[in-house]
Design a protein around this motif. Structure first.
Motif, PDB file in Angstrom:
ATOM      1  N   UNK A  88     -11.984  -1.509  21.571  1.00  0.00           N
ATOM      2  CA  UNK A  88     -10.546  -1.684  21.708  1.00  0.00           C
ATOM      3  C   UNK A  88     -10.005  -0.496  22.490  1.00  0.00           C
ATOM      4  N   UNK A  89      -8.683  -0.392  22.601  1.00  0.00           N
ATOM      5  CA  UNK A  89      -8.064   0.685  23.377  1.00  0.00           C
ATOM      6  C   UNK A  89      -7.379   1.720  22.490  1.00  0.00           C
ATOM      7  N   UNK A  90      -7.701   1.732  21.204  1.00  0.00           N
ATOM      8  CA  UNK A  90      -7.050   2.662  20.290  1.00  0.00           C
ATOM      9  C   UNK A  90      -7.377   4.121  20.643  1.00  0.00           C
ATOM     10  N   UNK A  91      -6.433   5.014  20.390  1.00  0.00           N
ATOM     11  CA  UNK A  91      -6.613   6.435  20.689  1.00  0.00           C
ATOM     12  C   UNK A  91      -7.865   6.996  20.019  1.00  0.00           C
ATOM     13  N   UNK A  92      -8.101   6.627  18.761  1.00  0.00           N
ATOM     14  CA  UNK A  92      -9.245   7.200  18.041  1.00  0.00           C
ATOM     15  C   UNK A  92     -10.580   6.629  18.511  1.00  0.00           C
ATOM     16  N   UNK A  93     -10.566   5.665  19.424  1.00  0.00           N
ATOM     17  CA  UNK A  93     -11.812   5.125  19.974  1.00  0.00           C
ATOM     18  C   UNK A  93     -11.991   5.439  21.458  1.00  0.00           C
TER      19      UNK A  93
END
Length: 305
Positions: A88-93
């Motif tokens: 996904x595009x989440x900050x933590x990833x």
């Protein structure tokens, strides 16, 4: 196939820097039943020389230091990371991609087109990397016969769309589209052994359940214990499901689904939020998981298939 859990926590890690929930407070006071965790990421390889990194967390440098296999030291500048797969595009990833900017060649980046769009517009990480190493982007197809990655021999992958949630900077926030979030089936081509990986799973769908049933190991969403966990603690106004994560307990929860898998399936939780009581190894909730044959991942955990 060898899978290394580089980070087992949800966003913010454990303990979270600004959190004084019972878990974070107990850890800081020296509890020996809680262990620190970095933000979720895994690495996988069949030949153990060439690895694919699943997600690049903000803690990536610490995770690489803790896993020497990712630095084979064959040259002055070297890495065993041959590809990066973003679910996904989440900050933590994704923030960890900044930490890989010294790479001498463009990063081989695999993600769905919707994820790439978010990382070009809402959070223009990929545009910034153009000023450093750059990226070779590969679109991830959903379903179908799967795909292989150049430089990562012996491994076949299949991406499955998940119902979860897109990042706050995405135009799809609270209106998820197929491809915003994916799970991954990893298959060792030689042995046929398979792992299903989904650190963010908001709802069980037929195609996801089918993939889990055919896996030898499932490494799945362990974010929150109850649906109202964050509300009860006063940490958020959203339920677990609102945030795109199935709670472990309760009707239609993760435990209920994992109980339906074949007895031979290894069941492991990952992406565990700092508030989740299962972080405490002596908690009643951890005892419940043991009774159901469910493991809790930790940084440095090794899975051999």
């Amino acid at each position: 196939m060898r899978v290394r859990v580089l980070g087992s926590s949800a966003g913010g890690g454990f303990p979270q820097w600004n959190c004084n929930c019972p878990n974070c407070d107990a850890y800081r006071k020296g509890s020996i039943t809680l262990r620190a965790r970095t933000q979720s990421s895994i690495a996988a390889s069949v030949d153990q020389d060439n690895w694919v990194l699943f997600n690049a967390s903000p803690d990536i440098l610490e995770q690489i230091k803790a896993f020497p296999a990712l630095q084979p030291a064959r040259a002055l500048r070297d890495t065993a990371i041959k590809a990066v797969f973003l679910i996904d595009a989440q900050i933590d990833h994704t923030t960890g991609l900044y930490m890989l900017r010294e790479h001498r060649q463009p990063l081989e980046l695999w993600c769905h087109a919707l994820v790439r769009d978010d990382l070009v517009s809402g959070n223009p990480l990929l545009k910034v990397l153009e000023h450093y190493c750059g990226v070779n982007w590969h679109d991830v197809p959903l379903g179908g016969a799967g795909f292989s990655m150049d430089g990562v021999p012996g491994l076949r992958l299949e991406a499955l769309p998940l119902i979860s949630n897109a990042p706050p900077y995405s135009p799809h926030r609270d209106r998820p589209q197929p491809g915003d979030n994916v799970g991954a089936s990893l298959t060792d081509i030689s042995s046929g052994k398979r792992l299903f990986y989904a650190p963010g799973l908001g709802q069980m769908e037929p195609h996801v359940w089918a993939a889990m049933q055919t896996a030898d190991c499932v490494l799945v969403d362990g974010t929150l214990w109850t649906n109202d966990e964050m509300i009860t603690l006063g940490a958020s106004a959203k339920t677990s499901r609102d945030m795109g994560h199935m709670p472990q307990s309760g009707p239609d929860g993760m435990i209920e689904w994992l109980d339906k898998l074949p007895a031979s399936t290894r069941k492991v939780l990952i992406h565990i939020n700092n508030t989740n009581p299962i972080l405490d190894e002596l908690s009643p909730q951890r005892d419940v998981l043991r009774e159901h044959g469910i493991e809790v991942s930790f940084d440095g955990m090794e899975i051999e298939l």
